[in-house]
Scaffold this motif. Structure first.
Motif, PDB file in Angstrom:
ATOM      1  N   GLU A  84      19.135 -11.990  44.718  1.00  0.00           N
ATOM      2  CA  GLU A  84      18.612 -10.802  44.056  1.00  0.00           C
ATOM      3  C   GLU A  84      19.057 -10.871  42.605  1.00  0.00           C
ATOM      4  OE1 GLU A  84      18.977  -5.933  44.295  1.00  0.00           O
ATOM      5  OE2 GLU A  84      19.692  -7.143  45.974  1.00  0.00           O
ATOM      6  N   GLU A  85      18.129 -10.684  41.681  1.00  0.00           N
ATOM      7  CA  GLU A  85      18.436 -10.720  40.260  1.00  0.00           C
ATOM      8  C   GLU A  85      18.192  -9.353  39.629  1.00  0.00           C
ATOM      9  OE1 GLU A  85      17.401 -15.321  39.114  1.00  0.00           O
ATOM     10  OE2 GLU A  85      15.832 -13.815  38.828  1.00  0.00           O
ATOM     11  N   TYR A  86      19.026  -9.051  38.628  1.00  0.00           N
ATOM     12  CA  TYR A  86      18.855  -7.820  37.863  1.00  0.00           C
ATOM     13  C   TYR A  86      18.938  -8.172  36.383  1.00  0.00           C
ATOM     14  CZ  TYR A  86      19.625  -3.264  35.806  1.00  0.00           C
ATOM     15  OH  TYR A  86      19.509  -2.140  35.037  1.00  0.00           O
ATOM     16  N   TRP A  87      17.853  -7.915  35.644  1.00  0.00           N
ATOM     17  CA  TRP A  87      17.826  -8.130  34.202  1.00  0.00           C
ATOM     18  C   TRP A  87      18.305  -6.852  33.527  1.00  0.00           C
ATOM     19  CZ3 TRP A  87      17.079 -12.678  31.804  1.00  0.00           C
ATOM     20  CH2 TRP A  87      16.579 -13.724  32.591  1.00  0.00           C
ATOM     21  N   LEU A  88      19.322  -6.959  32.689  1.00  0.00           N
ATOM     22  CA  LEU A  88      19.897  -5.802  32.019  1.00  0.00           C
ATOM     23  C   LEU A  88      18.924  -5.207  31.015  1.00  0.00           C
ATOM     24  CD1 LEU A  88      22.386  -7.430  33.124  1.00  0.00           C
ATOM     25  CD2 LEU A  88      23.662  -6.423  31.259  1.00  0.00           C
ATOM     26  N   ASP A  89      18.907  -3.873  30.923  1.00  0.00           N
ATOM     27  CA  ASP A  89      18.076  -3.187  29.938  1.00  0.00           C
ATOM     28  C   ASP A  89      18.600  -3.423  28.535  1.00  0.00           C
ATOM     29  OD1 ASP A  89      16.440  -2.126  31.948  1.00  0.00           O
ATOM     30  OD2 ASP A  89      17.735  -0.366  32.181  1.00  0.00           O
ATOM     31  N   GLU A  90      19.934  -3.497  28.420  1.00  0.00           N
ATOM     32  CA  GLU A  90      20.574  -3.739  27.133  1.00  0.00           C
ATOM     33  C   GLU A  90      21.527  -4.925  27.288  1.00  0.00           C
ATOM     34  OE1 GLU A  90      23.872  -1.622  24.252  1.00  0.00           O
ATOM     35  OE2 GLU A  90      22.588  -0.344  25.480  1.00  0.00           O
ATOM     36  N   THR A  91      21.358  -5.936  26.451  1.00  0.00           N
ATOM     37  CA  THR A  91      22.201  -7.121  26.499  1.00  0.00           C
ATOM     38  C   THR A  91      23.644  -6.770  26.163  1.00  0.00           C
ATOM     39  OG1 THR A  91      20.344  -8.516  25.856  1.00  0.00           O
ATOM     40  CG2 THR A  91      22.544  -9.419  25.482  1.00  0.00           C
ATOM     41  N   TRP A 125      36.559 -22.083  32.070  1.00  0.00           N
ATOM     42  CA  TRP A 125      35.218 -21.514  32.179  1.00  0.00           C
ATOM     43  C   TRP A 125      35.321 -20.006  32.279  1.00  0.00           C
ATOM     44  CZ3 TRP A 125      33.214 -20.094  37.332  1.00  0.00           C
ATOM     45  CH2 TRP A 125      34.146 -20.264  38.356  1.00  0.00           C
ATOM     46  N   LEU A 126      34.200 -19.313  32.355  1.00  0.00           N
ATOM     47  CA  LEU A 126      34.189 -17.858  32.343  1.00  0.00           C
ATOM     48  C   LEU A 126      33.489 -17.303  33.577  1.00  0.00           C
ATOM     49  CD1 LEU A 126      33.143 -17.430  28.606  1.00  0.00           C
ATOM     50  CD2 LEU A 126      35.451 -17.261  29.554  1.00  0.00           C
ATOM     51  N   VAL A 127      33.934 -16.127  33.997  1.00  0.00           N
ATOM     52  CA  VAL A 127      33.382 -15.446  35.166  1.00  0.00           C
ATOM     53  C   VAL A 127      33.065 -14.007  34.761  1.00  0.00           C
ATOM     54  CG1 VAL A 127      33.890 -14.657  37.509  1.00  0.00           C
ATOM     55  CG2 VAL A 127      34.772 -16.871  36.729  1.00  0.00           C
ATOM     56  N   VAL A 128      31.836 -13.569  35.009  1.00  0.00           N
ATOM     57  CA  VAL A 128      31.452 -12.181  34.736  1.00  0.00           C
ATOM     58  C   VAL A 128      30.939 -11.577  36.037  1.00  0.00           C
ATOM     59  CG1 VAL A 128      29.914 -10.645  33.449  1.00  0.00           C
ATOM     60  CG2 VAL A 128      30.904 -12.661  32.326  1.00  0.00           C
ATOM     61  N   VAL A 129      31.491 -10.414  36.401  1.00  0.00           N
ATOM     62  CA  VAL A 129      31.134  -9.728  37.646  1.00  0.00           C
ATOM     63  C   VAL A 129      30.986  -8.234  37.366  1.00  0.00           C
ATOM     64  CG1 VAL A 129      32.230 -11.388  39.211  1.00  0.00           C
ATOM     65  CG2 VAL A 129      33.586  -9.534  38.248  1.00  0.00           C
ATOM     66  N   CYS A 130      30.394  -7.530  38.311  1.00  0.00           N
ATOM     67  CA  CYS A 130      30.349  -6.069  38.230  1.00  0.00           C
ATOM     68  C   CYS A 130      30.125  -5.514  39.633  1.00  0.00           C
ATOM     69  CB  CYS A 130      29.252  -5.590  37.283  1.00  0.00           C
ATOM     70  SG  CYS A 130      27.570  -5.866  37.834  1.00  0.00           S
ATOM     71  N   THR A 131      30.431  -4.250  39.799  1.00  0.00           N
ATOM     72  CA  THR A 131      30.164  -3.601  41.087  1.00  0.00           C
ATOM     73  C   THR A 131      28.774  -2.991  41.118  1.00  0.00           C
ATOM     74  OG1 THR A 131      31.255  -1.586  40.303  1.00  0.00           O
ATOM     75  CG2 THR A 131      32.594  -3.135  41.578  1.00  0.00           C
ATOM     76  N   ASP A 132      28.239  -2.627  39.942  1.00  0.00           N
ATOM     77  CA  ASP A 132      26.906  -2.041  39.852  1.00  0.00           C
ATOM     78  C   ASP A 132      26.300  -2.462  38.518  1.00  0.00           C
ATOM     79  OD1 ASP A 132      24.631  -0.475  39.552  1.00  0.00           O
ATOM     80  OD2 ASP A 132      25.620   1.409  40.019  1.00  0.00           O
ATOM     81  N   PRO A 133      25.229  -3.245  38.531  1.00  0.00           N
ATOM     82  CA  PRO A 133      24.678  -3.738  37.266  1.00  0.00           C
ATOM     83  C   PRO A 133      24.136  -2.639  36.351  1.00  0.00           C
ATOM     84  CG  PRO A 133      23.223  -4.307  39.079  1.00  0.00           C
ATOM     85  CD  PRO A 133      24.465  -3.715  39.683  1.00  0.00           C
ATOM     86  N   HIS A 134      23.926  -1.443  36.877  1.00  0.00           N
ATOM     87  CA  HIS A 134      23.455  -0.318  36.070  1.00  0.00           C
ATOM     88  C   HIS A 134      24.593   0.389  35.335  1.00  0.00           C
ATOM     89  CE1 HIS A 134      20.486  -0.685  39.394  1.00  0.00           C
ATOM     90  NE2 HIS A 134      19.632  -0.547  38.396  1.00  0.00           N
ATOM     91  N   THR A 135      25.845   0.133  35.741  1.00  0.00           N
ATOM     92  CA  THR A 135      27.010   0.850  35.209  1.00  0.00           C
ATOM     93  C   THR A 135      27.852  -0.078  34.344  1.00  0.00           C
ATOM     94  OG1 THR A 135      27.013   2.206  37.215  1.00  0.00           O
ATOM     95  CG2 THR A 135      29.010   2.253  35.858  1.00  0.00           C
ATOM     96  N   ARG A 136      27.770   0.119  33.031  1.00  0.00           N
ATOM     97  CA  ARG A 136      28.486  -0.753  32.083  1.00  0.00           C
ATOM     98  C   ARG A 136      29.990  -0.810  32.360  1.00  0.00           C
ATOM     99  NH1 ARG A 136      24.780  -3.644  30.034  1.00  0.00           N
ATOM    100  NH2 ARG A 136      23.207  -2.627  28.792  1.00  0.00           N
TER     101      ARG A 136
END
Length: 166
Positions: A149-156, A91-102
């Motif tokens: 808490e959810e964050y929808w990305l501005d750019e997919t 399976w796959l795991v996607v994480v980030c430290t800041d959803p605004h920072t690609r």
């Protein structure tokens, strides 16, 4: 559209986001007259904020259409969330430290014998499986308070599935 490469899931690479739940490299305790092995302390379950309690669930997930688009990230401010595959599927795991920072996004290829325990407040994508009817044992928080808490990305963003097998 940004393309996100996928790297192997290792304890060291995933440490900023939580814990990899696996038995590799651990010494089991022999139990049940030698007919079973027990591995203790695989994850630190953190659910006590605001009087929370442990919740154990069974998830059955479906594969998303390829190419896999990353549009939403979520986090749980009141507790950790552990996912352990039950049917042995990768399976796959996607994480980030800041959803605004690609540049803070990381994607991992998890083996079917590896789980993850997302740390409290870790931004992560909802469950991503490669095969339909993939079952997971989930240990997380139940109780009062706002724990999502959810964050929808501005750019997919899109996962580069070619790198998942590397």
């Amino acid at each position: 559209m940004a393309i996100l490469s996928i790297e192997p899931l290792t304890r060291q690479a995933f440490a900023p986001f939580g814990e990899v739940v696996e038995t590799e490299g651990l010494t089991p305790l022999s139990i049940n007259q030698g007919y079973a092995e027990r591995y203790n302390e695989l994850a630190t379950i953190d659910v006590g904020a605001e009087g929370g309690h442990i919740n154990i669930s069974w998830f059955v997930a479906s594969a998303r259409p390829a190419p896999i688009a990353i549009r939403l990230m979520e986090r749980h401010p009141l507790g950790s969330q552990m996912f352990m595959p039950l049917n042995g599927g990768d399976w796959l795991v996607v994480v980030c430290t800041d959803p605004h920072t690609r540049s803070s996004y990381r994607a991992f290829a998890a083996k079917g014998n590896q789980g993850v325990n997302y740390a409290r407040n870790c931004w992560h994508h909802p469950l991503l499986v490669l095969k339909d009817a993939s079952s997971f044992l989930v240990v997380d928080r139940k109780g009062g308070g706002d724990n999502l808490e959810e964050y929808w990305l501005d750019e997919t963003m899109q996962l580069d599935l070619r790198t998942a097998a590397s």
